[in-house]
Design a protein around this motif. Sequence first.
Motif, mmCIF file in Angstrom:
data_model
loop_
_atom_site.group_PDB
_atom_site.id
_atom_site.type_symbol
_atom_site.label_atom_id
_atom_site.label_comp_id
_atom_site.label_asym_id
_atom_site.label_seq_id
_atom_site.Cartn_x
_atom_site.Cartn_y
_atom_site.Cartn_z
ATOM 1 N N GLY A 1 0.090 9.351 -8.458
ATOM 2 C CA GLY A 1 -0.035 10.710 -8.960
ATOM 3 C C GLY A 1 -0.239 11.751 -7.881
ATOM 4 O O GLY A 1 -0.472 12.913 -8.177
ATOM 5 N N GLY A 2 -0.143 11.355 -6.626
ATOM 6 C CA GLY A 2 -0.316 12.294 -5.516
ATOM 7 C C GLY A 2 0.923 13.129 -5.294
ATOM 8 O O GLY A 2 1.873 13.109 -6.067
ATOM 9 N N SER A 3 0.911 13.853 -4.206
ATOM 10 C CA SER A 3 2.013 14.774 -3.921
ATOM 11 C C SER A 3 3.076 14.167 -3.007
ATOM 12 O O SER A 3 3.899 14.885 -2.470
ATOM 13 C CB SER A 3 1.450 16.035 -3.263
ATOM 14 N N VAL A 4 3.063 12.853 -2.855
ATOM 15 C CA VAL A 4 4.046 12.192 -1.998
ATOM 16 C C VAL A 4 5.423 12.292 -2.645
ATOM 17 O O VAL A 4 5.567 12.101 -3.854
ATOM 18 C CB VAL A 4 3.658 10.702 -1.795
ATOM 19 N N ASP A 5 6.445 12.628 -1.850
ATOM 20 C CA ASP A 5 7.811 12.640 -2.372
ATOM 21 C C ASP A 5 8.184 11.233 -2.840
ATOM 22 O O ASP A 5 7.870 10.249 -2.175
ATOM 23 C CB ASP A 5 8.798 13.090 -1.293
ATOM 24 N N HIS A 6 8.852 11.165 -3.970
ATOM 25 C CA HIS A 6 9.231 9.864 -4.512
ATOM 26 C C HIS A 6 10.461 9.332 -3.789
ATOM 27 O O HIS A 6 11.395 10.071 -3.472
ATOM 28 C CB HIS A 6 9.477 9.955 -6.013
ATOM 29 N N LEU A 7 10.433 8.037 -3.535
ATOM 30 C CA LEU A 7 11.535 7.367 -2.849
ATOM 31 C C LEU A 7 12.651 7.051 -3.836
ATOM 32 O O LEU A 7 12.405 6.838 -5.019
ATOM 33 C CB LEU A 7 11.033 6.071 -2.208
ATOM 34 N N GLY A 8 13.869 6.994 -3.325
ATOM 35 C CA GLY A 8 15.017 6.652 -4.155
ATOM 36 C C GLY A 8 15.053 5.166 -4.471
ATOM 37 O O GLY A 8 14.355 4.357 -3.855
ATOM 38 N N GLY A 9 15.891 4.809 -5.421
ATOM 39 C CA GLY A 9 16.015 3.428 -5.860
ATOM 40 C C GLY A 9 16.417 2.469 -4.749
ATOM 41 O O GLY A 9 15.889 1.349 -4.660
ATOM 42 N N GLU A 10 17.333 2.889 -3.893
ATOM 43 C CA GLU A 10 17.777 2.014 -2.807
ATOM 44 C C GLU A 10 16.630 1.733 -1.831
ATOM 45 O O GLU A 10 16.415 0.594 -1.411
ATOM 46 C CB GLU A 10 18.953 2.639 -2.064
ATOM 47 N N THR A 11 15.869 2.772 -1.518
ATOM 48 C CA THR A 11 14.729 2.600 -0.613
ATOM 49 C C THR A 11 13.687 1.688 -1.236
ATOM 50 O O THR A 11 13.144 0.797 -0.572
ATOM 51 C CB THR A 11 14.102 3.963 -0.264
ATOM 52 N N GLN B 1 3.512 5.711 -4.274
ATOM 53 C CA GLN B 1 4.573 6.327 -5.071
ATOM 54 C C GLN B 1 4.121 6.580 -6.505
ATOM 55 O O GLN B 1 4.685 7.401 -7.201
ATOM 56 C CB GLN B 1 5.812 5.421 -5.097
ATOM 57 N N TYR B 2 3.106 5.845 -6.936
ATOM 58 C CA TYR B 2 2.741 5.875 -8.347
ATOM 59 C C TYR B 2 1.291 6.281 -8.587
ATOM 60 O O TYR B 2 0.780 6.123 -9.685
ATOM 61 C CB TYR B 2 3.004 4.495 -8.969
ATOM 62 N N LEU C 1 0.831 -1.205 0.000
ATOM 63 C CA LEU C 1 0.000 0.000 0.000
ATOM 64 C C LEU C 1 0.870 1.261 0.000
ATOM 65 O O LEU C 1 0.634 2.189 -0.773
ATOM 66 C CB LEU C 1 -0.939 -0.001 1.201
ATOM 67 N N LEU C 2 1.890 1.274 0.849
ATOM 68 C CA LEU C 2 2.803 2.415 0.879
ATOM 69 C C LEU C 2 3.531 2.569 -0.455
ATOM 70 O O LEU C 2 3.690 3.684 -0.967
ATOM 71 C CB LEU C 2 3.825 2.259 2.009
ATOM 72 N N LEU C 3 3.960 1.466 -1.028
ATOM 73 C CA LEU C 3 4.659 1.506 -2.312
ATOM 74 C C LEU C 3 3.740 2.024 -3.413
ATOM 75 O O LEU C 3 4.159 2.823 -4.258
ATOM 76 C CB LEU C 3 5.171 0.113 -2.666
ATOM 77 N N SER C 4 2.492 1.619 -3.403
ATOM 78 C CA SER C 4 1.569 2.050 -4.452
ATOM 79 C C SER C 4 1.350 3.557 -4.428
ATOM 80 O O SER C 4 1.053 4.161 -5.463
ATOM 81 C CB SER C 4 0.237 1.308 -4.338
#
Length: 89
Positions: A49-59, A46-47, A41-44
């Motif tokens: 279209g909301g205003s959540v900051d995108h996580l880096g590749g390592e995270t 990211q995609y 749910l947290l990962l979804s």
Amino acid sequence: MTVEQSFYTPESLFVPSPDAPPGLHIDALECALARAQAVLLLLSQQYDGGSVDHLGGETLSYVVDDIRGNLKLAQKIIETAFEHSGRLG
């Protein structure tokens, strides 16, 4: 085919307690699956279209590893129940 045992993840070191009663431990299984679902749910988010900051590749890599780990724990719980009882249910 021989599979080499590795100890690179916490799941590879998971050993069920010999003191645990036999059978399918549904609470532990539900917990492992709920954790995986929560991380998905947290990962979804990211995609979506909301205003959540995108996580880096390592995270994101750790997120995927966490889901895999929780699913492996759920699988181990089921396998252990089957080994001790000879059947599920």
